[in-house]
Design a protein around this motif. Sequence first.
Motif, PDB file in Angstrom:
ATOM      1  N   UNK A   1     -32.557  -8.130  13.781  1.00 52.66           N
ATOM      2  CA  UNK A   1     -31.252  -8.229  14.459  1.00 52.66           C
ATOM      3  C   UNK A   1     -30.763  -9.683  14.458  1.00 52.66           C
ATOM      4  N   UNK A   2     -31.676 -10.611  14.711  1.00 50.36           N
ATOM      5  CA  UNK A   2     -31.342 -12.029  14.665  1.00 50.36           C
ATOM      6  C   UNK A   2     -32.119 -12.680  13.522  1.00 50.36           C
ATOM      7  N   UNK A   3     -31.483 -13.658  12.904  1.00 46.33           N
ATOM      8  CA  UNK A   3     -32.191 -14.368  11.829  1.00 46.33           C
ATOM      9  C   UNK A   3     -32.282 -15.859  12.154  1.00 46.33           C
ATOM     10  N   UNK A   4     -33.424 -16.467  11.851  1.00 47.30           N
ATOM     11  CA  UNK A   4     -33.547 -17.900  12.062  1.00 47.30           C
ATOM     12  C   UNK A   4     -32.841 -18.658  10.939  1.00 47.30           C
ATOM     13  N   UNK A   5     -32.029 -19.620  11.303  1.00 45.30           N
ATOM     14  CA  UNK A   5     -31.316 -20.416  10.301  1.00 45.30           C
ATOM     15  C   UNK A   5     -31.777 -21.861  10.448  1.00 45.30           C
ATOM     16  N   UNK A   6     -32.234 -22.397   9.349  1.00 44.66           N
ATOM     17  CA  UNK A   6     -32.828 -23.734   9.358  1.00 44.66           C
ATOM     18  C   UNK A   6     -31.805 -24.799   8.954  1.00 44.66           C
ATOM     19  N   UNK A   7     -31.699 -25.846   9.751  1.00 48.60           N
ATOM     20  CA  UNK A   7     -30.886 -27.016   9.394  1.00 48.60           C
ATOM     21  C   UNK A   7     -31.866 -28.094   8.914  1.00 48.60           C
ATOM     22  N   UNK A   8     -31.970 -28.202   7.599  1.00 48.61           N
ATOM     23  CA  UNK A   8     -32.981 -29.116   7.026  1.00 48.61           C
ATOM     24  C   UNK A   8     -32.764 -30.565   7.442  1.00 48.61           C
TER      25      UNK A   8
ATOM     26  N   UNK B   1     -40.193 -26.809   5.127  1.00 51.32           N
ATOM     27  CA  UNK B   1     -40.460 -25.380   5.330  1.00 51.32           C
ATOM     28  C   UNK B   1     -39.312 -24.519   4.816  1.00 51.32           C
ATOM     29  N   UNK B   2     -39.650 -23.275   4.525  1.00 55.52           N
ATOM     30  CA  UNK B   2     -38.671 -22.310   4.022  1.00 55.52           C
ATOM     31  C   UNK B   2     -38.969 -20.965   4.685  1.00 55.52           C
ATOM     32  N   UNK B   3     -37.930 -20.260   5.084  1.00 55.34           N
ATOM     33  CA  UNK B   3     -38.132 -18.978   5.771  1.00 55.34           C
ATOM     34  C   UNK B   3     -38.067 -17.829   4.767  1.00 55.34           C
ATOM     35  N   UNK B   4     -39.040 -16.964   4.827  1.00 58.01           N
ATOM     36  CA  UNK B   4     -39.080 -15.786   3.963  1.00 58.01           C
ATOM     37  C   UNK B   4     -38.404 -14.625   4.707  1.00 58.01           C
ATOM     38  N   UNK B   5     -37.135 -14.382   4.385  1.00 56.65           N
ATOM     39  CA  UNK B   5     -36.370 -13.355   5.102  1.00 56.65           C
ATOM     40  C   UNK B   5     -36.807 -11.934   4.759  1.00 56.65           C
ATOM     41  N   UNK B   6     -37.543 -11.761   3.706  1.00 53.40           N
ATOM     42  CA  UNK B   6     -38.026 -10.411   3.377  1.00 53.40           C
ATOM     43  C   UNK B   6     -38.977  -9.883   4.455  1.00 53.40           C
ATOM     44  N   UNK B   7     -39.644 -10.797   5.129  1.00 54.92           N
ATOM     45  CA  UNK B   7     -40.657 -10.365   6.098  1.00 54.92           C
ATOM     46  C   UNK B   7     -40.442 -10.918   7.499  1.00 54.92           C
ATOM     47  N   UNK B   8     -39.520 -11.848   7.674  1.00 56.64           N
ATOM     48  CA  UNK B   8     -39.205 -12.369   9.014  1.00 56.64           C
ATOM     49  C   UNK B   8     -38.621 -11.250   9.866  1.00 56.64           C
ATOM     50  N   UNK B   9     -39.132 -11.084  11.085  1.00 50.24           N
ATOM     51  CA  UNK B   9     -38.650 -10.010  11.954  1.00 50.24           C
ATOM     52  C   UNK B   9     -37.663 -10.512  13.004  1.00 50.24           C
ATOM     53  N   UNK B  10     -37.369 -11.804  12.974  1.00 52.61           N
ATOM     54  CA  UNK B  10     -36.355 -12.346  13.884  1.00 52.61           C
ATOM     55  C   UNK B  10     -36.816 -12.482  15.315  1.00 52.61           C
ATOM     56  N   UNK B  11     -38.082 -12.728  15.518  1.00 55.06           N
ATOM     57  CA  UNK B  11     -38.619 -12.809  16.886  1.00 55.06           C
ATOM     58  C   UNK B  11     -38.188 -14.077  17.616  1.00 55.06           C
ATOM     59  N   UNK B  12     -37.876 -15.134  16.892  1.00 52.55           N
ATOM     60  CA  UNK B  12     -37.394 -16.368  17.527  1.00 52.55           C
ATOM     61  C   UNK B  12     -38.479 -17.349  17.937  1.00 52.55           C
ATOM     62  N   UNK B  13     -39.721 -17.042  17.675  1.00 54.79           N
ATOM     63  CA  UNK B  13     -40.811 -17.949  18.046  1.00 54.79           C
ATOM     64  C   UNK B  13     -40.630 -19.312  17.373  1.00 54.79           C
ATOM     65  N   UNK B  14     -40.258 -19.296  16.111  1.00 51.18           N
ATOM     66  CA  UNK B  14     -40.085 -20.561  15.375  1.00 51.18           C
ATOM     67  C   UNK B  14     -39.014 -21.423  16.023  1.00 51.18           C
ATOM     68  N   UNK B  15     -37.904 -20.815  16.410  1.00 48.13           N
ATOM     69  CA  UNK B  15     -36.806 -21.563  17.034  1.00 48.13           C
ATOM     70  C   UNK B  15     -37.244 -22.132  18.384  1.00 48.13           C
ATOM     71  N   UNK B  16     -38.020 -21.355  19.123  1.00 46.58           N
ATOM     72  CA  UNK B  16     -38.503 -21.834  20.425  1.00 46.58           C
ATOM     73  C   UNK B  16     -39.490 -22.982  20.279  1.00 46.58           C
ATOM     74  N   UNK B  17     -40.248 -22.986  19.215  1.00 51.18           N
ATOM     75  CA  UNK B  17     -41.269 -24.013  19.029  1.00 51.18           C
ATOM     76  C   UNK B  17     -40.723 -25.291  18.403  1.00 51.18           C
ATOM     77  N   UNK B  18     -39.598 -25.215  17.743  1.00 50.13           N
ATOM     78  CA  UNK B  18     -39.080 -26.372  17.009  1.00 50.13           C
ATOM     79  C   UNK B  18     -38.639 -27.478  17.975  1.00 50.13           C
ATOM     80  N   UNK B  19     -39.238 -28.659  17.879  1.00 48.86           N
ATOM     81  CA  UNK B  19     -38.927 -29.737  18.837  1.00 48.86           C
ATOM     82  C   UNK B  19     -37.563 -30.377  18.615  1.00 48.86           C
ATOM     83  N   UNK B  20     -36.982 -30.209  17.436  1.00 51.39           N
ATOM     84  CA  UNK B  20     -35.695 -30.859  17.153  1.00 51.39           C
ATOM     85  C   UNK B  20     -34.538 -29.859  17.095  1.00 51.39           C
TER      86      UNK B  20
END
Length: 93
Positions: A29-36, A62-81
């Motif tokens: 439902x949600x996708x993580x979008x990375x600002x390099x 890092x690069x996100x593999x959208x084929x298998x990302x489930x959109x849980x948001x853990x990565x966004x919560x952990x990202x310090x920047x």
Amino acid sequence: MKKSKKYDIISSISYPKEGAMGKTGSWRVFRPVLDESKCVKCLRCWIYCPEGSIKRKKDDSVEINYDYCKGCGVCANQCPTKAIKMKREGKKK
Ligand code: SF4
Ligand code: SF4
């Protein structure tokens, strides 16, 4: 002096894999979008992603593999920047 007891360390490592219903990122439902430009290559997202859907490149970017990302948001919560933002699927921005 009493000798300390040794324990084996057991850990589980997951790898992205196609499930019975196909690629598991299809129902996200949600996708993580990375600002390099904000990424400092700390690799926290790579470590914490429960699906192993973040690929670590040779230069530690890092690069996100959208084929298998489930959109849980853990990565966004952990990202310090705040380099990763969760966006609703289908929205362009
Ligand atoms: S949203 Fe979840 S599954 Fe997708 S890359 Fe981030 S931590 Fe991994
Ligand atoms: S957690 Fe954020 S800053 Fe660290 S590697 Fe991932 S995207 Fe880059």
